[in-house]
Design a protein around this motif. Structure first.
Motif, PDB file in Angstrom:
ATOM      1  N   ILE A   1       1.057  -1.131  -0.005  1.00  0.00           N
ATOM      2  CA  ILE A   1      -0.019  -0.174  -0.002  1.00  0.00           C
ATOM      3  C   ILE A   1       0.812   1.391  -0.053  1.00  0.00           C
ATOM      4  O   ILE A   1       1.487   1.493   0.944  1.00  0.00           O
ATOM      5  CB  ILE A   1      -0.941  -0.183   1.229  1.00  0.00           C
ATOM      6  CG1 ILE A   1      -1.826  -1.254   1.180  1.00  0.00           C
ATOM      7  CG2 ILE A   1      -1.888   1.139   1.243  1.00  0.00           C
ATOM      8  CD1 ILE A   1      -2.837  -1.415   2.296  1.00  0.00           C
TER       9      ILE A   1
ATOM     10  N   SER B   1      -1.324  -1.750   8.138  1.00  0.00           N
ATOM     11  CA  SER B   1      -1.518  -0.476   7.201  1.00  0.00           C
ATOM     12  C   SER B   1      -1.927   0.665   8.014  1.00  0.00           C
ATOM     13  O   SER B   1      -2.506   0.348   9.257  1.00  0.00           O
ATOM     14  CB  SER B   1      -2.208  -0.603   6.045  1.00  0.00           C
ATOM     15  OG  SER B   1      -1.827   0.718   5.102  1.00  0.00           O
TER      16      SER B   1
ATOM     17  N   MET C   1       2.200  14.867   7.208  1.00  0.00           N
ATOM     18  CA  MET C   1       2.493  13.611   6.738  1.00  0.00           C
ATOM     19  C   MET C   1       2.571  12.283   7.437  1.00  0.00           C
ATOM     20  O   MET C   1       2.872  11.333   6.936  1.00  0.00           O
ATOM     21  CB  MET C   1       3.720  13.808   5.854  1.00  0.00           C
ATOM     22  CG  MET C   1       3.657  14.666   4.559  1.00  0.00           C
ATOM     23  SD  MET C   1       2.428  13.885   3.354  1.00  0.00           S
ATOM     24  CE  MET C   1       3.350  12.701   2.612  1.00  0.00           C
TER      25      MET C   1
ATOM     26  N   THR D   1       0.110  11.961   9.474  1.00  0.00           N
ATOM     27  CA  THR D   1      -1.406  11.950   9.767  1.00  0.00           C
ATOM     28  C   THR D   1      -2.157  11.060   8.875  1.00  0.00           C
ATOM     29  O   THR D   1      -1.823  11.237   7.648  1.00  0.00           O
ATOM     30  CB  THR D   1      -1.965  13.047  10.053  1.00  0.00           C
ATOM     31  OG1 THR D   1      -1.081  14.105  10.942  1.00  0.00           O
ATOM     32  CG2 THR D   1      -3.302  13.334  10.301  1.00  0.00           C
TER      33      THR D   1
HETATM   34  N1  SAH Z   1       2.871   1.801   3.461  1.00  0.00           N
HETATM   35  C1  SAH Z   1       2.197   2.496   4.471  1.00  0.00           C
HETATM   36  C2  SAH Z   1       1.706   4.045   3.736  1.00  0.00           C
HETATM   37  C3  SAH Z   1       2.883   4.825   3.182  1.00  0.00           C
HETATM   38  S1  SAH Z   1       2.227   6.218   2.313  1.00  0.00           S
HETATM   39  C4  SAH Z   1       1.095   2.025   5.165  1.00  0.00           C
HETATM   40  O1  SAH Z   1       0.507   0.956   4.588  1.00  0.00           O
HETATM   41  O2  SAH Z   1       0.487   2.523   6.092  1.00  0.00           O
HETATM   42  C5  SAH Z   1       2.585   7.478   3.932  1.00  0.00           C
HETATM   43  C6  SAH Z   1       1.409   7.920   4.561  1.00  0.00           C
HETATM   44  O3  SAH Z   1       0.912   6.955   5.222  1.00  0.00           O
HETATM   45  C7  SAH Z   1       1.760   8.981   5.443  1.00  0.00           C
HETATM   46  O4  SAH Z   1       1.709  10.385   4.871  1.00  0.00           O
HETATM   47  C8  SAH Z   1       0.265   8.907   6.454  1.00  0.00           C
HETATM   48  O5  SAH Z   1      -0.502   9.753   5.638  1.00  0.00           O
HETATM   49  C9  SAH Z   1       0.212   7.517   6.439  1.00  0.00           C
HETATM   50  N2  SAH Z   1       0.773   6.851   7.554  1.00  0.00           N
HETATM   51  C10 SAH Z   1       1.804   5.989   7.507  1.00  0.00           C
HETATM   52  N3  SAH Z   1       2.036   5.617   8.905  1.00  0.00           N
HETATM   53  C11 SAH Z   1       1.050   6.189   9.731  1.00  0.00           C
HETATM   54  C12 SAH Z   1       1.002   6.339  11.099  1.00  0.00           C
HETATM   55  N4  SAH Z   1       1.718   5.464  11.789  1.00  0.00           N
HETATM   56  N5  SAH Z   1       0.274   6.994  11.632  1.00  0.00           N
HETATM   57  C13 SAH Z   1      -0.486   7.788  10.903  1.00  0.00           C
HETATM   58  N6  SAH Z   1      -0.611   7.718   9.247  1.00  0.00           N
HETATM   59  C14 SAH Z   1       0.460   7.070   8.973  1.00  0.00           C
END
Ligand code: SAH
Length: 246
Positions: free
Chosen positions: A88, A115, A220, A222
Motif C-alpha cells: 500500500i 497499514s 504527513m 497523519t
Molecule cells: N505503506 C504505508 C503507507 C505509506 S504512505 C502503510 O501501509 O501504512 C505514507 C502515509 O501513510 C503518510 O503520509 C500517512 O498519511 C500514512 N501513515 C503511515 N504511517 C502512519 C501512522 N503510523 N500514523 C498515521 N498515518 C500514517
C-alpha cells in the motif's frame, strides 16, 4: 541467474514493534542486509545490530529498490522495509516492476504489515466496519484531477474514506479541496477521525466532523478517516454500523 539470493519486502507495521508480524521479524532476522528509508530503519533499529544497514532518503525509491536487487543478485538475503503494508503505497510494486524490467530471476517474498488505516481505525474505534476506499492525496505520481475524481466517486458511493498523505509542507490545499468534494455528498456533521502517528510513539487521536476537521493539525504523519452516512460517535469512539440489529 538465481544464486540463492532473496528479497523480502517487509511491512513493519505502523512503527511499534508490538504491531509487527512474526513473519516480518523472521524475515529481518534472516537477512544479511536491511535497506530502507531512515525513519523506518530507526523504528526497527533494535533488530539491526548485526546487519548491514543501508538507509536512504525519501526521494530515492527506485535507486533503493535497484540496490536491493543488486545485493540479492550477489547471493545475499536482503530485506527492504516499508512502513505499514509494503503493498500500500510502499515498496512492493516498485520491486516487482524493476525485477521484471531487469529480467531478474531473484526470489521475492512480500511480507504484509498493518497499514496506517488499520492502525488508525483501531485507535478511533471501528470506523472501517463497512466498505471503504483508500485514497492518497499525494499528486507527485498521480494527477490531482484523477485523485479528485476518485474522491468524488468514493463520496458518491457512500464509502468510508481513508486519506493517506493528506498534507505536506508544499501540498497544503488538497485536504481542503477533498473536504469540499465530500461535503457535496455528506452532512457537515459526518464523523472524521484524524490520527497522527497511529500506534507509534507520540500518537494523537482526534475525533471531529467534516465541518471542523480543518481546525486540527494535519501533516504527513497523519491519516484521516471520513465516516460514511451511518457512522456515529459514542463514548469517544467512532463507529460505523455493519447493519446488525443490536
Ligand atoms: N505503506 C504505508 C503507507 C505509506 S504512505 C502503510 O501501509 O501504512 C505514507 C502515509 O501513510 C503518510 O503520509 C500517512 O498519511 C500514512 N501513515 C503511515 N504511517 C502512519 C501512522 N503510523 N500514523 C498515521 N498515518 C500514517
Amino acid at each position: 541467474m538465481n544464486n540463492k539470493g532473496k528479497i523480502y519486502v517487509v511491512g513493519i507495521g505502523p512503527g511499534n514493534m508490538e504491531h509487527m508480524s512474526l513473519m516480518a521479524l523472521k524475515a529481518i532476522e534472516k537477512s544479511q542486509v536491511v535497506i530502507g528509508y531512515k525513519t523506518y530503519i530507526n523504528l526497527i533499529k533494535d533488530l539491526l545490530k548485526d546487519k548491514e544497514v543501508i538507509d536512504s532518503s525519501m526521494k530515492k525509491e527506485i535507486e533503493r529498490c535497484n540496490l536491493t536487487i543488486d545485493e540479492a543478485e550477489k547471493g545475499r538475503i536482503v530485506s527492504i522495509v516499508s512502513s505499514g503494508d509494503p503493498g500500500i503505497y510502499g515498496m512492493a510494486g516498485i520491486i516487482l516492476e524493476l525485477i521484471n524490467k531487469r529480467k531478474s530471476e531473484i526470489d521475492v517474498e512480500i511480507v504484509p504489515g498493518i497499514s496506517a488505516a488499520n492502525a488508525a481505525a483501531a485507535s478511533l474505534g471501528s470506523p472501517l466496519m463497512h466498505d471503504f476506499a483508500v485514497i492518497s492525496l499525494s499528486n507527485l505520481l498521480t494527477d490531482w484531477e484523477i485523485i479528485k475524481k476518485r474522491i468524488e466517486c468514493a463520496a458518491a458511493g457512500d464509502f468510508i474514506i481513508s486519506l493517506y498523505n493528506p498534507k505536506s509542507k508544499r501540498r497544503v490545499n488538497q485536504i481542503a479541496e477533498s473536504r469540499d468534494i465530500i461535503l457535496k455528498y455528506r452532512k457537515p456533521s459526518t464523523p472524521v477521525g484524524i490520527v497522527k502517528n497511529a500506534k507509534r510513539t507520540g500518537e494523537k487521536v482526534i475525533i471531529t466532523d467534516l465541518e471542523n476537521m480543518l481546525n486540527y493539525e494535519i501533516d504527513m504523519f497523519t491519516i484521516i478517516i471520513v465516516g460514511n452516512s451511518n457512522t456515529y460517535i459514542e463514548n469517544g469512539k467512532m463507529i460505523t454500523p455493519r447493519g446488525y440489529n443490536i
